[in-house]
Design a protein around this motif. Structure first.
Motif, short mmCIF file in Angstrom:
data_model
loop_
_atom_site.label_atom_id
_atom_site.label_comp_id
_atom_site.label_asym_id
_atom_site.label_seq_id
_atom_site.Cartn_x
_atom_site.Cartn_y
_atom_site.Cartn_z
N ALA A 127 0.83 -1.20 0.00
CA ALA A 127 0.00 0.00 0.00
C ALA A 127 0.86 1.25 0.00
N ILE A 128 1.94 1.19 0.78
CA ILE A 128 2.80 2.37 0.85
C ILE A 128 3.56 2.55 -0.46
N ALA A 129 4.13 1.44 -0.96
CA ALA A 129 4.89 1.54 -2.20
C ALA A 129 3.97 1.86 -3.37
N GLY A 130 2.74 1.36 -3.29
CA GLY A 130 1.80 1.55 -4.39
C GLY A 130 1.45 3.00 -4.64
N VAL A 131 1.54 3.82 -3.65
CA VAL A 131 1.21 5.22 -3.87
C VAL A 131 2.47 6.03 -4.12
N GLU A 132 3.52 5.35 -4.51
CA GLU A 132 4.79 5.99 -4.87
C GLU A 132 5.25 6.94 -3.78
N ALA A 133 5.16 6.46 -2.56
CA ALA A 133 5.72 7.18 -1.44
C ALA A 133 5.34 8.64 -1.42
N SER A 134 4.05 8.89 -1.40
CA SER A 134 3.61 10.28 -1.39
C SER A 134 2.75 10.53 -0.17
N THR A 135 2.44 11.77 0.07
CA THR A 135 1.53 12.09 1.16
C THR A 135 0.13 11.66 0.73
N PRO A 136 -0.76 11.48 1.70
CA PRO A 136 -2.12 11.08 1.32
C PRO A 136 -2.72 12.02 0.28
N LYS A 137 -2.43 13.30 0.42
CA LYS A 137 -3.00 14.28 -0.52
C LYS A 137 -2.46 14.05 -1.92
N GLU A 138 -1.13 13.83 -1.99
CA GLU A 138 -0.53 13.58 -3.30
C GLU A 138 -1.06 12.28 -3.91
N ALA A 139 -1.22 11.28 -3.06
CA ALA A 139 -1.73 10.00 -3.55
C ALA A 139 -3.12 10.19 -4.13
N LEU A 140 -3.92 11.00 -3.46
CA LEU A 140 -5.27 11.26 -3.94
C LEU A 140 -5.23 12.00 -5.27
N THR A 141 -4.37 12.99 -5.37
CA THR A 141 -4.22 13.73 -6.62
C THR A 141 -3.85 12.78 -7.75
N ARG A 142 -2.93 11.86 -7.43
CA ARG A 142 -2.48 10.91 -8.44
C ARG A 142 -3.64 10.03 -8.89
N THR A 143 -4.44 9.58 -7.89
CA THR A 143 -5.61 8.76 -8.21
C THR A 143 -6.55 9.48 -9.16
N LEU A 144 -6.84 10.73 -8.83
CA LEU A 144 -7.79 11.48 -9.65
C LEU A 144 -7.21 11.74 -11.03
N ALA A 145 -5.88 12.02 -11.09
CA ALA A 145 -5.25 12.29 -12.38
C ALA A 145 -5.28 11.03 -13.24
N ALA A 146 -5.07 9.86 -12.59
CA ALA A 146 -5.06 8.62 -13.35
C ALA A 146 -6.40 8.40 -14.02
N GLU A 147 -7.46 8.78 -13.33
CA GLU A 147 -8.78 8.59 -13.94
C GLU A 147 -8.98 9.57 -15.09
N ALA A 148 -8.56 10.81 -14.85
CA ALA A 148 -8.78 11.84 -15.87
C ALA A 148 -7.97 11.57 -17.12
N SER A 149 -6.78 10.94 -16.96
CA SER A 149 -5.88 10.78 -18.10
C SER A 149 -6.41 9.74 -19.08
#
Lengths: 331, 453
Positions: B38-60
């Motif tokens: 779980a930790i490695a899966g979010v590329e070692a980011s803060t929860p906020k960054e992980a969330l941003t990444r999640t949303l960006a992945a969907e938008a892309s």
């Protein structure tokens, strides 16, 4: 010797209204029965024993706002519940509910439409009915609905196959696809549940999945998907999905009664009552299941359909064909 | 855990952790544990960054034929998120790729409000934290205040408190059983559980006048003595309870669908659960024998003969089983407590802290003065700080009270087990099915009132 058109129209109207009434009270009966299972009274405020509850529900739903989400595909969103209901109601027309009667010299068959390949058509209709669910979920433009309709599609594919195979045994025995003839064939021998116990069991399980009821109610799994494919539906459109679901329940239980339990055939009472009695027993089983069982998980449902039901159904069919083949050879 | 969530500090820490974890895994040639994944899966980011990444992945991935994750918002209004928990869930088909719990929808500033109340008024606030376990909240708070005051609680009051807490444990577990059963589609259990809960709440009403958020425990003891009919009604409940629990178990414990849905779902090894701070039945299901009632007995729990149920596999089924067995043990404690209920006063006799008996007000000038002072100004508490923890239905529920010598607490902090246990949601559910996420959250049993406070 087909019937005059006016007879068919009258029959269609009568069957339609009877079915709609039965549907309305089926919902009430289910809610009351569930209440008994769950140590509570169930709806009992509107009229004696909640008699007017269905009417109250319909009035409430009619006056709800006719809402279409912004992201929805308006046309498909509107037409989807219609597809579901139309397929379900057409299905009920194929179920025979009595021996032909003669009124004023006209012989009237007690079945909406006596079609040679009635059984096949029923399966086709249930497939079309699923389109209503899938399209409705898809066109809602909501993620829960999309997941719900994806589940519906998967469930349809997994369970139609097993259901179809379980029915082929009956076709082999009765040498007919016409439901009236299947009933007549059972009258000459015995109920096919005795010849096809495994087939009956598979059919029962598959029909629970077919009508999306617990424990196979994944397309509308409340715990996960809020309401699945009909999350975004409200008012009358929701009521139509509800109607389709309950009429489908009537159709599959009538089909199970017809194929395996001798249909409308029975002594002392007229055919309608025998059919109604057999259906009532099956539907009570449905409600009982719903009160008792938790819901399966999506992958478990698929696994069960493909890895358990399908092989057993195939085996059952093979054995039936061999036995019937040998018996015919000897006779 | 010392760093502030969302700070650059924490990002660095997580990055470091992820690196060490994956290095360790490569070195030892083993699979990553769920937490590490779980930790490695979010590329070692803060929860906020992980969330941003999640949303960006969907938008892309919006083009035709492109396969991207689907992000769905489970909650804050959803049938199975126990109130207003919001889980931003990244789905690949039905598989959960990432979960971002968002909390704060039920924040009512309870801890802050306590600072503006006198000590005995604050009782009313803390009871509303974990609203399914009100007695535990006030119990922890009162223990802390009593510790600061050095106040002795009479034995009868201790017994009454134990009884109320164990009744509350039963009612809380019944709500959990009903709601998580409903989430899995077992709807009848819900009504059965609520039927018995009703009986428990009737007892609360009889004793405290209030069915849920009572303020029955006061610093020094209990607000009133037990009413005379309490014993009869409690025994009536204890008579039916075991058979009713058998009824729930009959529906679920050996039900093949229930087993398939809960066995092997939401498993973490015990040491990881401990690292995440998980306590209560969720931890005990993994085989860790940690219960405040045995570990550091308070309020006379050492006088009772009861077992701490401990599981073996740490999956959702064991969590279910732990709570069922705990209800049975609570019933045992209740039986012993009502049999051995000592005579005496229900509250301490310290007139500087405890309201004088009502009947004395008409005859005693001193009592009147004490009453007036206590009601208008409250009692002062010596400067200092105290932390007292109780075993709530969800785990260690602690209350930390800081006093500056005035009649109002300087700081009240509640260590709520729901809040801490919620940390485990992500490592427990990443990589499982959406339906398992619901089961796992249900079996962790978070109560959002306690999480947000």
């Amino acid at each position: 010797m087909s019937e005059p058109v006016w007879v068919q129209i009258v029959k269609a109207i009568i069957i339609f209204f009877v079915v709609i009434t039965v549907f309305a009270y089926l919902v009430l009966i289910e809610r009351r029965t569930l209440g008994r299972f769950q140590a509570r009274p169930g709806p009992n405020r509107a009229g004696p024993a909640g008699f007017w509850q269905p009417l109250a529900d319909v009035i409430k739903l009619i006056f709800k706002e006719d809402f279409v989400p912004k992201t929805a595909d308006r046309f498909i969103y509107t037409i989807a519940p219609v597809i579901a209901v139309a397929a379900a109601v057409t299905g009920i027309a194929l179920i025979p509910f009595g021996d032909p009667i003669t009124i004023g010299g006209t012989e009237i068959k007690l079945v909406g439409a006596d079609i040679g390949v009635g059984l096949l058509l029923l399966f086709a209709l249930s497939g079309i009915g699923f389109y209503g669910l899938i399209l409705g979920g898809w066109a809602s433009g909501s993620k829960y609905s999309t997941l719900g309709s994806a589940r519906t599609a998967a469930q349809l594919v997994s369970y139609e196959v097993a259901m179809g195979l379980s029915v082929v045994g009956v076709i082999v025995l009765s040498q007919s696809l016409n439901l009236t003839e299947i009933v007549d064939a059972q009258r000459e021998t015995v109920w096919y549940v005795l010849f096809q116990p495994v087939g009956f069991l598979i059919f029962l399980i598959a029909m629970v999945a077919e009508v999306n009821r617990a424990p196979f109610d994944l397309p509308e799994a409340e715990g996960e998907l809020v309401a699945g494919y009909h999350t975004e539906y409200g008012g009358l459109k929701f009521a139509m999905f509800q109607t389709a679901e309950y009429i489908n329940l009537l159709v599959v239980s009538a089909l199970a009664a017809t194929l395996f339990l001798g249909g409308f055939a029975g002594p002392w009472m007229s055919g309608v009552w025998w059919l109604a009695l057999k259906m009532a027993v099956l539907i009570f089983g449905f409600i009982w299941l719903r009160a008792t069982m938790p819901r399966l998980r999506y992958d478990q449902l698929m696994k069960f359909g493909w890895k358990v039901l399908l092989p057993i159904a195939t085996l059952n069919l093979l054995v039936t064909i061999i036995v019937v083949g040998v018996a015919f050879q000897n006779s | 855990m010392a760093t502030v969530p969302g700070s650059p500090d924490q990002a660095a820490t997580i990055a470091e952790e992820a690196r060490t974890a994956s290095e360790a895994a490569t070195r030892e040639q083993r699979e990553l544990t769920p937490t590490e994944r779980a930790i490695a899966g979010v590329e070692a980011s803060t929860p906020k960054e992980a969330l941003t990444r999640t949303l960006a992945a969907e938008a892309s991935a919006q083009g035709p034929g492109e396969r991207g994750p689907m992000v769905i918002n489970l909650g804050p209004q959803h049938p199975s998120t126990h109130g207003v928990l919001r889980l931003i869930t990244e789905l690949d088909g039905e598989v959960v790729r990432d979960v971002h719990p968002v909390i704060g929808y039920l924040h009512t500033g309870i801890e802050k409000q306590c600072e503006n109340k006198t000590y005995w008024q604050a009782v009313t606030c803390v009871t509303r934290c974990d609203y399914l376990a009100p007695f535990f909240n006030i119990h922890a708070y009162n223990l802390a205040v009593e510790k600061l005051l050095g106040l002795e609680v009479p034995p009868r009051a201790e017994y009454i408190r134990v009884m109320m807490c164990e009744l509350n444990r039963i009612s809380s577990h019944l709500v959990w059983l009903g709601t998580s059963g409903l989430e899995l589609g077992a709807m009848s259990v819900f009504f059965y559980a609520y039927r018995e809960r009703e009986q428990v709440l009737d007892l609360f009403e009889m004793v405290a006048g209030d069915r849920m958020n009572t303020r029955y425990f006061w610093p020094g003891g209990c607000a009133e003595d037990l009413p005379p009919e309490f014993e009869r009604e409690l025994r009536r409940l204890l008579d039916v309870l075991p058979s009713r629990i058998d009824e729930y178990e009959g529906l679920l414990s050996a039900n093949p669908i229930w087993l398939e849905r809960t066995k092997g779902v939401g498993v973490l090894p015990p040491d990881e659960l401990i690292n995440l701070g998980v306590t209560g039945p969720s931890l005990r299901a993994a085989g860790v024998d940690l219960d405040r009632r045995k570990l550091a007995p308070y309020s006379g729990y050492e006088h009772f003969d009861f077992q701490i149920p401990v599981g073996a596999n740490g999956d959702s089924y064991d969590r279910y089983l732990m709570r069922i067995r705990e209800m049975r043990e609570s019933a045992r404690i209740l039986g012993q407590a009502i049999d051995g209920l000592p005579e005496g006063r229900h509250i301490a006799d310290d007139r500087k802290v405890v309201l004088p008996p009502r009947e004395e007000l008409a005859t005693s000038m001193e009592a009147l003065i004490h009453h007036f002072k206590l009601v208008t100004e409250g009692f002062t508490v010596p400067e200092g700080e105290a932390y007292c923890a109780v075993e709530s239905p969800r785990g260690e529920l602690g209350c930390y009270v800081v006093s500056d010598g005035s009649p109002k607490p300087m700081r009240v902090h509640v260590r709520d087990p729901s809040f801490v246990n919620l940390q485990a949601v992500r490592p427990l559910t990443v990589g499982t099915y959406l339906a398992d996420l619901i089961v796992t959250v249900g079996m962790l049993d978070p109560v959002m009132g306690g999480v947000d406070r």
